[in-house]
Design a protein around this motif. Structure first.
Motif, PDB file in Angstrom:
ATOM      1  N   PHE A 219       0.885  -1.122   0.215  1.00  0.00           N
ATOM      2  CA  PHE A 219      -0.107   0.032  -0.069  1.00  0.00           C
ATOM      3  C   PHE A 219       0.872   1.320  -0.079  1.00  0.00           C
ATOM      4  O   PHE A 219       0.779   2.560  -0.768  1.00  0.00           O
ATOM      5  N   ILE A 220       1.799   1.421   0.849  1.00  0.00           N
ATOM      6  CA  ILE A 220       2.663   2.458   0.947  1.00  0.00           C
ATOM      7  C   ILE A 220       3.419   2.440  -0.234  1.00  0.00           C
ATOM      8  O   ILE A 220       3.484   3.433  -1.081  1.00  0.00           O
ATOM      9  N   ARG A 221       3.818   1.360  -0.855  1.00  0.00           N
ATOM     10  CA  ARG A 221       4.769   1.455  -2.189  1.00  0.00           C
ATOM     11  C   ARG A 221       4.112   1.892  -3.436  1.00  0.00           C
ATOM     12  O   ARG A 221       4.477   3.024  -4.122  1.00  0.00           O
ATOM     13  N   ASP A 222       2.888   1.284  -3.599  1.00  0.00           N
ATOM     14  CA  ASP A 222       2.125   1.515  -4.728  1.00  0.00           C
ATOM     15  C   ASP A 222       1.354   2.817  -4.721  1.00  0.00           C
ATOM     16  O   ASP A 222       0.874   3.115  -5.801  1.00  0.00           O
ATOM     17  N   ASP A 223       0.707   3.101  -3.598  1.00  0.00           N
ATOM     18  CA  ASP A 223      -0.359   4.142  -3.454  1.00  0.00           C
ATOM     19  C   ASP A 223       0.283   5.411  -3.044  1.00  0.00           C
ATOM     20  O   ASP A 223      -0.108   6.598  -3.278  1.00  0.00           O
TER      21      ASP A 223
ATOM     22  N   PHE B  89       4.895   6.221   8.539  1.00  0.00           N
ATOM     23  CA  PHE B  89       3.650   6.229   8.654  1.00  0.00           C
ATOM     24  C   PHE B  89       3.246   5.166   9.961  1.00  0.00           C
ATOM     25  O   PHE B  89       2.063   5.502  10.699  1.00  0.00           O
ATOM     26  N   LEU B  90       3.841   4.005  10.418  1.00  0.00           N
ATOM     27  CA  LEU B  90       3.528   3.126  11.264  1.00  0.00           C
ATOM     28  C   LEU B  90       3.887   3.856  12.633  1.00  0.00           C
ATOM     29  O   LEU B  90       2.963   3.855  13.595  1.00  0.00           O
ATOM     30  N   PHE B  91       5.022   4.567  12.702  1.00  0.00           N
ATOM     31  CA  PHE B  91       5.227   5.225  14.103  1.00  0.00           C
ATOM     32  C   PHE B  91       4.287   6.536  14.159  1.00  0.00           C
ATOM     33  O   PHE B  91       3.827   6.350  15.398  1.00  0.00           O
ATOM     34  N   ILE B  92       3.795   7.379  13.185  1.00  0.00           N
ATOM     35  CA  ILE B  92       2.754   8.217  13.485  1.00  0.00           C
ATOM     36  C   ILE B  92       1.523   7.374  13.967  1.00  0.00           C
ATOM     37  O   ILE B  92       0.541   8.070  14.902  1.00  0.00           O
TER      38      ILE B  92
ATOM     39  N   VAL C 117      -1.739  11.332   5.891  1.00  0.00           N
ATOM     40  CA  VAL C 117      -1.527  12.976   5.428  1.00  0.00           C
ATOM     41  C   VAL C 117      -0.146  13.207   5.433  1.00  0.00           C
ATOM     42  O   VAL C 117       0.471  13.630   4.479  1.00  0.00           O
ATOM     43  N   PHE C 118       0.400  12.868   6.828  1.00  0.00           N
ATOM     44  CA  PHE C 118       1.800  13.286   6.927  1.00  0.00           C
ATOM     45  C   PHE C 118       2.662  12.378   6.103  1.00  0.00           C
ATOM     46  O   PHE C 118       3.574  12.986   5.481  1.00  0.00           O
TER      47      PHE C 118
END
Lengths: 266, 63
Positions: A88-92, A115-118, A249-250
């Motif tokens: 998801f992170i890679r392709d989107d 993303f995971l941290f936030i 969003v971040f």
């Protein structure tokens, strides 16, 4: 009556806010001190958020430990969830903004971890007795500084000095415009960093302040304020959504900003 | 004055986010196959507007 009310407010304040002071401190400028990032008040500010960051780090470490079996083979069980997330992170998020795998590939781990941290910090902040470490401006400032570092260093590594110059000084400008545009680009880079800091911080702190205000009404008006408790529960559920949305969003905005620097023709 | 300022800031943000939602919904209704792209763009535009509004609210709280 008044004592009970104060004790209740103290309790709610302690567990909803936990930013080194009471609501009085919040409204009476004491947390101007919190903004003194280079001041001597850092330890006072970090008294509990520090623990939350360590907890998130331990949880992420555990996640990596459980997911390690899936490295380099077809993932099974828990690994399939991690694979979905990384894809998801890679392709989107990453590839559309970096113009494909050539530039984007080496940035995927950074965006996955941020993303995971936030998301984890935001969600842990919603659990009672915990505090929201992303509601502390020092921590979001640190995250945005990491973004700034990755933007500059990543541009240098991916495209060389040429790309870094190109990112800070658009090509094809007439001579006299060059210093002005360079100045503008540098300012905009720093204002993006500042905007990332404030957006995440103000969103998380704002949500908690609103929850606090809603719950406080029950201490002031007693049973009359039962509807505000219902509103507070609805707001809490909304905050769960906001927690994930702000992480998205971040990550998305930093991907767009870094992508514009690394891959300027996009 | 702080709370009044926060209210005014939220007014502006509400108009902005309302316009974003309106146009995104119109776009999605006219072209459902573009819904995913529109949604991403909508969230980003909403976040940028919200950021400005939050600056204002933070300034109001500080004073």
């Amino acid at each position: 009556m008044q004592e009970k009310l104060n004790a209740f407010l103290e309790y709610v304040d302690h567990h909803v806010m936990h930013h080194g002071g009471s609501l009085d401190a919040l409204t009476h400028q004491t947390w101007l001190k919190d903004l003194e990032i280079l001041g001597h008040d850092i330890l006072a500010v970090f008294h509990f958020d520090e623990f939350m960051v360590i907890l998130v780090g331990v949880l992420l470490g555990a996640l990596a430990w459980f997911g390690r079996k899936s490295i380099g083979r077809i993932p099974r069980g828990f690994g399939t969830i991690l694979e979905k997330y990384v894809l998801f992170i890679r392709d989107d998020i990453v590839y559309p903004n970096f113009g494909g795998a050539k530039h984007g590939r080496s940035f995927v781990p950074f965006f996955c971890s941020i993303f995971l941290f936030i998301a984890l910090s935001n969600l842990l902040g919603l659990i009672p007795l915990f505090t929201c470490s992303t509601g502390n401006v020092n921590i979001t400032a640190a995250l945005a500084t990491i973004f700034l570092g990755v933007a500059l260093w990543g541009t240098l590594r991916q495209g060389g000095a040429h790309a870094l110059v190109h990112a800070l000084l658009p090509a094809g400008l007439p001579g006299p415009m060059k210093p002005i545009m360079f100045f503008m680009e540098v300012i905009s880079l720093f204002s993006r960093t500042f905007a990332l800091t404030m957006r995440l911080f103000a969103n998380m702190l704002g949500g908690h302040v609103v929850l606090y205000a809603m719950v406080s009404l029950t201490a002031i008006f007693g049973a009359l304020a039962a509807p505000s408790l219902a509103v507070a529960i609805c707001l809490y559920l909304f905050e769960v959504f906001v927690a994930l949305l702000q992480a998205y969003v971040f990550t998305m905005l930093s991907a767009i900003f870094i992508g514009m620097m690394v891959h300027p023709q996009h | 004055m702080g709370p009044i300022g926060a209210g005014i800031a939220v007014l502006g943000a509400a108009i902005g986010i309302g316009l974003v939602g309106y146009s995104a919904l119109t776009g999605m209704a006219r072209q459902p196959e573009a819904a995913a792209k529109l949604q991403t763009a909508m969230i980003i535009a909403g976040a940028l507007i919200e950021g400005v509004a939050l600056f204002a609210v933070v300034v109001c709280l500080l004073k």
